[in-house]
Scaffold this motif. Structure first.
Motif, PDB file in Angstrom:
ATOM      1  N   GLY A  45       0.816  -1.207   0.000  1.00 24.59           N
ATOM      2  CA  GLY A  45       0.000   0.000   0.000  1.00 24.59           C
ATOM      3  C   GLY A  45       0.848   1.256   0.000  1.00 24.59           C
ATOM      4  N   LEU A  46       2.173   1.097   0.107  1.00 24.36           N
ATOM      5  CA  LEU A  46       3.062   2.261   0.149  1.00 24.36           C
ATOM      6  C   LEU A  46       3.035   3.020  -1.187  1.00 24.36           C
ATOM      7  CD1 LEU A  46       5.234   4.023   1.451  1.00 24.36           C
ATOM      8  CD2 LEU A  46       6.947   2.335   0.791  1.00 24.36           C
ATOM      9  N   TYR A  47       3.112   2.264  -2.277  1.00 23.81           N
ATOM     10  CA  TYR A  47       3.095   2.922  -3.593  1.00 23.81           C
ATOM     11  C   TYR A  47       1.836   3.759  -3.746  1.00 23.81           C
ATOM     12  CZ  TYR A  47       2.285   3.759  -8.504  1.00 23.81           C
ATOM     13  OH  TYR A  47       1.992   4.389  -9.687  1.00 23.81           O
ATOM     14  N   LYS A  48       0.697   3.151  -3.422  1.00 21.19           N
ATOM     15  CA  LYS A  48      -0.575   3.842  -3.617  1.00 21.19           C
ATOM     16  C   LYS A  48      -0.634   5.117  -2.771  1.00 21.19           C
ATOM     17  CE  LYS A  48      -5.573   3.088  -3.750  1.00 21.19           C
ATOM     18  NZ  LYS A  48      -5.736   4.532  -3.739  1.00 21.19           N
ATOM     19  N   GLU A  49      -0.208   4.973  -1.513  1.00 19.68           N
ATOM     20  CA  GLU A  49      -0.240   6.137  -0.622  1.00 19.68           C
ATOM     21  C   GLU A  49       0.622   7.277  -1.175  1.00 19.68           C
ATOM     22  OE1 GLU A  49       0.563   5.447   3.602  1.00 19.68           O
ATOM     23  OE2 GLU A  49       1.557   7.409   3.698  1.00 19.68           O
ATOM     24  N   LEU A  50       1.836   6.935  -1.608  1.00 23.79           N
ATOM     25  CA  LEU A  50       2.767   7.972  -2.072  1.00 23.79           C
ATOM     26  C   LEU A  50       2.342   8.556  -3.420  1.00 23.79           C
ATOM     27  CD1 LEU A  50       6.210   6.374  -1.112  1.00 23.79           C
ATOM     28  CD2 LEU A  50       4.974   8.194   0.089  1.00 23.79           C
ATOM     29  N   ALA A  51       1.919   7.693  -4.324  1.00 29.61           N
ATOM     30  CA  ALA A  51       1.534   8.169  -5.660  1.00 29.61           C
ATOM     31  C   ALA A  51       0.270   9.011  -5.563  1.00 29.61           C
ATOM     32  CB  ALA A  51       1.354   6.993  -6.609  1.00 29.61           C
ATOM     33  N   ASP A  52      -0.677   8.575  -4.757  1.00 22.55           N
ATOM     34  CA  ASP A  52      -1.921   9.347  -4.611  1.00 22.55           C
ATOM     35  C   ASP A  52      -1.645  10.724  -4.031  1.00 22.55           C
ATOM     36  OD1 ASP A  52      -3.296   7.252  -5.616  1.00 22.55           O
ATOM     37  OD2 ASP A  52      -4.279   6.640  -3.747  1.00 22.55           O
ATOM     38  N   ALA A  53      -0.663  10.805  -3.147  1.00 19.70           N
ATOM     39  CA  ALA A  53      -0.342  12.085  -2.523  1.00 19.70           C
ATOM     40  C   ALA A  53       0.563  12.934  -3.431  1.00 19.70           C
ATOM     41  CB  ALA A  53       0.325  11.857  -1.178  1.00 19.70           C
ATOM     42  N   GLY A  54       0.933  12.400  -4.576  1.00 22.90           N
ATOM     43  CA  GLY A  54       1.788  13.159  -5.502  1.00 22.90           C
ATOM     44  C   GLY A  54       3.246  13.221  -5.064  1.00 22.90           C
ATOM     45  N   LEU A  55       3.628  12.342  -4.142  1.00 22.54           N
ATOM     46  CA  LEU A  55       5.000  12.387  -3.635  1.00 22.54           C
ATOM     47  C   LEU A  55       5.939  11.516  -4.473  1.00 22.54           C
ATOM     48  CD1 LEU A  55       4.250  12.064   0.200  1.00 22.54           C
ATOM     49  CD2 LEU A  55       4.482  14.136  -1.161  1.00 22.54           C
ATOM     50  N   GLN A 129       6.542  21.592  -8.025  1.00 20.58           N
ATOM     51  CA  GLN A 129       6.243  20.455  -7.153  1.00 20.58           C
ATOM     52  C   GLN A 129       7.374  19.434  -7.193  1.00 20.58           C
ATOM     53  OE1 GLN A 129       2.742  19.896  -5.907  1.00 20.58           O
ATOM     54  NE2 GLN A 129       2.528  22.052  -6.401  1.00 20.58           N
ATOM     55  N   PRO A 130       8.031  19.189  -6.057  1.00 17.60           N
ATOM     56  CA  PRO A 130       9.048  18.141  -6.051  1.00 17.60           C
ATOM     57  C   PRO A 130       8.375  16.762  -6.071  1.00 17.60           C
ATOM     58  CG  PRO A 130       8.801  19.079  -3.852  1.00 17.60           C
ATOM     59  CD  PRO A 130       7.881  19.849  -4.754  1.00 17.60           C
ATOM     60  N   VAL A 131       8.991  15.826  -6.772  1.00 19.31           N
ATOM     61  CA  VAL A 131       8.445  14.477  -6.827  1.00 19.31           C
ATOM     62  C   VAL A 131       9.610  13.484  -6.803  1.00 19.31           C
ATOM     63  CG1 VAL A 131       8.285  14.529  -9.356  1.00 19.31           C
ATOM     64  CG2 VAL A 131       6.865  12.933  -8.092  1.00 19.31           C
ATOM     65  N   PHE A 132       9.424  12.399  -6.069  1.00 20.47           N
ATOM     66  CA  PHE A 132      10.461  11.371  -5.945  1.00 20.47           C
ATOM     67  C   PHE A 132      10.344  10.452  -7.146  1.00 20.47           C
ATOM     68  CE2 PHE A 132      12.541   7.654  -4.039  1.00 20.47           C
ATOM     69  CZ  PHE A 132      13.562   8.257  -3.313  1.00 20.47           C
TER      70      PHE A 132
END
Lengths: 468, 64
Positions: A45-55, A129-132
């Motif tokens: 669920g980490l990918y989803k959390e981070l991608a959804d938040a735009g991080l 916007q910074p993005v990883f």
């Protein structure tokens, strides 16, 4: 690797690599070696959390006809319109990239994962916007393990920010030569004694450096044994991350409280002249925007006119030599829809970022990241021709290397800004005039429009490059 | 224990690994000091506080 054109900056991590396919699309291959960690990233669920938040950069898994035999999966990440490097960022951009990295680290730890590195090059900007971008930086976290990226985080982020904080923004230019960041040793020797009063810097730079020095020549057996026996509890790891976050947050640009209030004021021309200039540039952009996606505003200052290109839907890279102007541009509130279209960067067009790193291919020069569709050079030519003695023919050649359409403003002698440049030196610039500039540009460009700016002595031009 | 260390593609630096625990624990006390005291308080309350009314709970917490 077969015939895949592996990206020259993507060679460190055995878990996978980035490459471009035949059509130029950027893809990321996950190797068998990276399978478990990638699967955990997706299933936890980490990918989803981070991608959804735009991080974290979102990607989709795709099937490709050609891949190397140790391939596990191929990912197509969302496109980054213009790649930038830490040595082109303002103070706050580097700081935001650091905070993003820590935020991601905290999220990863909540999901039983950890960032295995902390390179500033893992962060890109989409507009402001910074993005990883490194989907393969995540590894399974084993309780008790230390953070292998700790030193890298300190050298890529804390050290350069701290040195800039206690000297000038100019010091961030170290990063162009030191691609692994500012070493702890260099930072410890450059920082003033009073920096030790800052608990975060005392720990993460000074003590860290002392420990690094103490153990660097210990016979590797002894050192590694000691290190591997030492457990870093979850409490200590959380404390470390929390402390890095507090230390980063507290670092402010130098002279933060003095230079900021009245930095940028248009005193040169009247309100009417200013409005007129905006109108003409707007019309010129309107006439080319259907054939343009990317604009480079050279000498953009704080992005005052770059916004005109962003308002027309162009992805606009606002470049300026002055790190303080870029800092201001970055921090300026933009309308939400422009926030992702305006990218401020520090760039001296006369000394642009060169090809850099391994084989001179790892980090691309500014020119290789072009050409832009529209190049804007507003109130810039006098700085180049008079301020830096560059012949008009060279200036024309330089702009021809940057992009297709050119919107250029000529600032003649007699304009107060030019007079300031000439005030302290002999006027050896006998050929600095409109005709000479037009002639120089005509070798590379076709004139589409010429418009004097009413209420000023200046003229705006729209050019299109003739075949190279 | 940390075989991942031997396969790490990044050289973490021996001194860097060694100092982490020290800095982390001290920082943890500063950063999470308050939070960990609160957590401790609630943990103690849960163990010892059952069946008592709220006022005694608070007294218990402050005396511990």
């Amino acid at each position: 690797m077969g015939s895949l054109q592996q990206d020259a900056s993507s060679y460190r991590d055995p878990a996978g690599f980035v490459y471009k396919d035949a059509s130029g699309t950027v893809l990321r291959q996950v190797n068998q070696a990276g399978k478990n960690d990638y699967d955990l990233l997706m299933s936890s669920g980490l990918y989803k959390e981070l991608a959804d938040a735009g991080l974290l950069i979102p990607h989709k898994e795709i099937t490709v006809s050609k891949s190397s035999k140790d391939a596990y999966k191929t990912l197509q990440p969302e496109n980054i319109p213009f790649i930038t490097y830490p040595y082109e960022w303002s103070f706050s951009q580097l700081k935001d990239a650091a905070l993003l990295t820590l935020k991601i680290q905290e999220a990863a730890l909540r999901h039983g994962m950890i960032l295995k590195d902390a390179s500033a090059y893992n962060v890109q900007f989409i507009g402001k916007q910074p993005v990883f971008i490194d989907t393969l930086s995540f590894a399974q976290y084993t309780p008790g393990e230390p953070w292998e990226g700790y030193r890298q985080f300190c050298e890529h982020f804390i050290a350069p920010l701290a040195v800039a904080r206690y000297s000038t923004l100019e010091s961030l230019k170290f990063l162009r030569s030191n691609l692994e960041g500012v070493s702890l040793e260099l930072a410890a020797s450059l920082l003033p004694k009073r920096a030790r009063l800052n608990g975060g810097l005392l720990s993460h730079i000074f003590l860290h450096n002392a420990s690094q020095k103490r153990y660097q020549n210990v016979a590797s057996d002894k050192g590694v044994q000691a290190a591997t026996k030492r457990q870093v509890s979850k409490f200590a790891l959380d404390g470390l991350i929390g402390s890095l976050e507090n230390t980063t947050k507290r670092l402010k640009p130098p002279h933060y409280h003095t230079e900021w209030g009245d930095y940028y004021t248009f005193t040169n021309y009247s309100e009417e002249g200013f409005t007129e200039k905006r109108t003409i540039i707007g019309k010129m952009l309107d006439s080319v925007k259907s054939q343009a996606k990317i604009a480079w505003d050279m000498g953009a200052n704080n992005g005052e006119f770059s916004i005109l290109a962003a308002e027309r839907g162009l992805y606009t890279v606002a470049m300026d030599i002055d790190p303080l102007a870029v800092e201001r541009d970055y921090r300026m509130e933009a309308k939400e829809q422009h926030q992702r279209l305006m990218l401020p960067v520090v760039q001296d067009c006369v000394n642009p970022s060169p090809d850099n790193g391994l084989l001179g291919q790892e980090r691309q020069s500014l020119n290789k990241r072009g050409p832009a569709d529209v190049v804007m050079a507003l109130a810039l030519i006098h700085h180049l021709a008079i301020g830096r003695n560059i012949p008009l023919s060279k200036i024309a050649e330089m702009f021809a290397g940057f992009g297709k359409y050119l919107i250029i403003e000529f600032v003649p002698k007699g304009d107060s800004k030019v007079d300031i440049l000439l005030a302290s030196r002999k006027d050896i610039f006998t050929d600095y005039n409109e005709e000479q500039m037009e002639q120089a540009l005509s070798k590379h460009f076709k004139l589409l429009k010429k418009a004097p700016i009413k209420h000023t002595k200046r003229t705006l031009y729209l050019y299109e490059k003739t075949r190279a | 224990m940390f075989h991942s260390l031997y396969f790490a593609y990044l050289d973490p630096g021996t001194g860097s690994l060694l100092i982490q625990s020290l800095i982390g624990v001290i920082a943890g006390i500063f950063v999470f000091g308050r939070r960990s005291l609160t957590a401790l308080k609630f943990a103690l309350l849960r163990i010892f506080g059952k069946g008592k009314n709220d006022d005694t709970l608070k007294q218990d917490a402050s005396s511990k």
